[in-house]
Design a protein around this motif. Structure first.
Motif, short mmCIF file in Angstrom:
data_model
loop_
_atom_site.label_atom_id
_atom_site.label_comp_id
_atom_site.label_asym_id
_atom_site.label_seq_id
_atom_site.Cartn_x
_atom_site.Cartn_y
_atom_site.Cartn_z
N TRP A 14 1.52 -2.76 4.25
CA TRP A 14 1.24 -3.89 3.40
C TRP A 14 0.12 -4.75 3.98
O TRP A 14 -0.17 -4.69 5.16
CB TRP A 14 2.50 -4.73 3.17
CG TRP A 14 3.01 -5.46 4.36
CD1 TRP A 14 2.79 -6.77 4.68
CD2 TRP A 14 3.82 -4.94 5.43
NE1 TRP A 14 3.42 -7.09 5.86
CE2 TRP A 14 4.06 -5.98 6.34
CE3 TRP A 14 4.37 -3.68 5.70
CZ2 TRP A 14 4.81 -5.81 7.49
CZ3 TRP A 14 5.12 -3.52 6.85
CH2 TRP A 14 5.33 -4.57 7.73
N ILE A 15 -0.49 -5.54 3.10
CA ILE A 15 -1.57 -6.46 3.48
C ILE A 15 -1.09 -7.87 3.24
O ILE A 15 -0.56 -8.19 2.16
CB ILE A 15 -2.84 -6.19 2.65
CG1 ILE A 15 -3.38 -4.79 2.96
CG2 ILE A 15 -3.90 -7.26 2.91
CD1 ILE A 15 -4.52 -4.35 2.07
N CYS A 16 -1.28 -8.73 4.25
CA CYS A 16 -0.90 -10.15 4.16
C CYS A 16 -2.12 -11.03 4.41
O CYS A 16 -2.90 -10.75 5.32
CB CYS A 16 0.13 -10.52 5.22
SG CYS A 16 1.67 -9.68 5.09
N PRO A 17 -2.23 -12.11 3.67
CA PRO A 17 -3.25 -13.10 3.99
C PRO A 17 -2.78 -13.94 5.17
O PRO A 17 -1.57 -14.07 5.40
CB PRO A 17 -3.34 -13.95 2.72
CG PRO A 17 -1.99 -13.81 2.09
CD PRO A 17 -1.48 -12.46 2.48
N VAL A 47 0.86 -1.18 0.00
CA VAL A 47 0.00 0.00 0.00
C VAL A 47 0.90 1.23 0.00
O VAL A 47 1.76 1.37 0.88
CB VAL A 47 -0.93 0.00 1.24
CG1 VAL A 47 -1.82 1.23 1.23
CG2 VAL A 47 -1.75 -1.29 1.31
N ILE A 48 0.69 2.10 -0.99
CA ILE A 48 1.51 3.31 -1.11
C ILE A 48 0.56 4.51 -1.06
O ILE A 48 -0.03 4.89 -2.07
CB ILE A 48 2.32 3.31 -2.42
CG1 ILE A 48 3.16 2.03 -2.52
CG2 ILE A 48 3.19 4.55 -2.51
CD1 ILE A 48 3.78 1.79 -3.87
N LEU A 80 -3.51 -5.80 7.88
CA LEU A 80 -2.96 -4.56 7.32
C LEU A 80 -1.86 -4.14 8.28
O LEU A 80 -2.11 -3.86 9.44
CB LEU A 80 -4.05 -3.48 7.23
CG LEU A 80 -3.58 -2.08 6.81
CD1 LEU A 80 -3.08 -2.08 5.37
CD2 LEU A 80 -4.72 -1.08 6.98
N ASN A 81 -0.62 -4.14 7.79
CA ASN A 81 0.55 -3.90 8.63
C ASN A 81 1.18 -2.55 8.32
O ASN A 81 1.20 -2.10 7.17
CB ASN A 81 1.59 -5.00 8.38
CG ASN A 81 1.03 -6.35 8.67
OD1 ASN A 81 0.93 -6.76 9.82
ND2 ASN A 81 0.60 -7.07 7.63
N PHE A 82 1.71 -1.92 9.36
CA PHE A 82 2.33 -0.61 9.27
C PHE A 82 3.64 -0.65 10.02
O PHE A 82 3.70 -1.09 11.17
CB PHE A 82 1.39 0.42 9.92
CG PHE A 82 2.00 1.77 10.16
CD1 PHE A 82 1.93 2.76 9.20
CD2 PHE A 82 2.63 2.07 11.36
CE1 PHE A 82 2.47 4.01 9.43
CE2 PHE A 82 3.17 3.32 11.60
CZ PHE A 82 3.09 4.29 10.62
N GLU A 83 4.71 -0.22 9.36
CA GLU A 83 6.01 -0.11 10.02
C GLU A 83 6.52 1.31 9.79
O GLU A 83 6.80 1.70 8.65
CB GLU A 83 6.99 -1.14 9.47
CG GLU A 83 8.26 -1.23 10.30
CD GLU A 83 9.15 -2.33 9.82
OE1 GLU A 83 9.07 -3.43 10.39
OE2 GLU A 83 9.92 -2.08 8.87
#
Length: 99
Positions: A74-77, A15-16, A64-67
């Protein structure tokens, strides 16, 4: 405009956003971003440098991950069945962003 890029080799969606949210804004940013048909948010987890929204799409779990330090979202299954829905989720989110 926020862009979503499928990274097939990593089984993730990158995700940008136009403007990267601050660490303390991600909970709100993520809750707005995840306001999409067929998505249900489950929980928000906050860490020192990484935050996560867990949600379901068609009853399958994703995150939905944020660093903050690497400025990454980014999104991970979460599981094989969810992995099979990743391209459908990508289309659903992109469609929502265009509205």
């Amino acid at each position: 405009m926020t862009k979503i890029i499928s990274l097939d080799a990593q089984d993730t969606l990158q995700v940008i956003p136009d403007e990267f949210p601050d660490s303390d804004e991600f909970q709100l940013w993520g809750s707005v971003f995840l306001t999409v048909d067929k998505l249900d948010t489950l929980e928000f987890n906050e860490g020192a440098d990484r935050h996560q929204w867990r949600f379901t799409y068609l009853q399958q779990p994703f995150s939905l991950n944020f660093e903050h330090y690497s400025e990454s979202i980014w999104i991970c299954p979460e599981g094989q069945e969810a992995s099979q829905l990743l391209s459908s989720l990508h289309a659903q989110i992109c469609s929502n962003l265009q509205q």
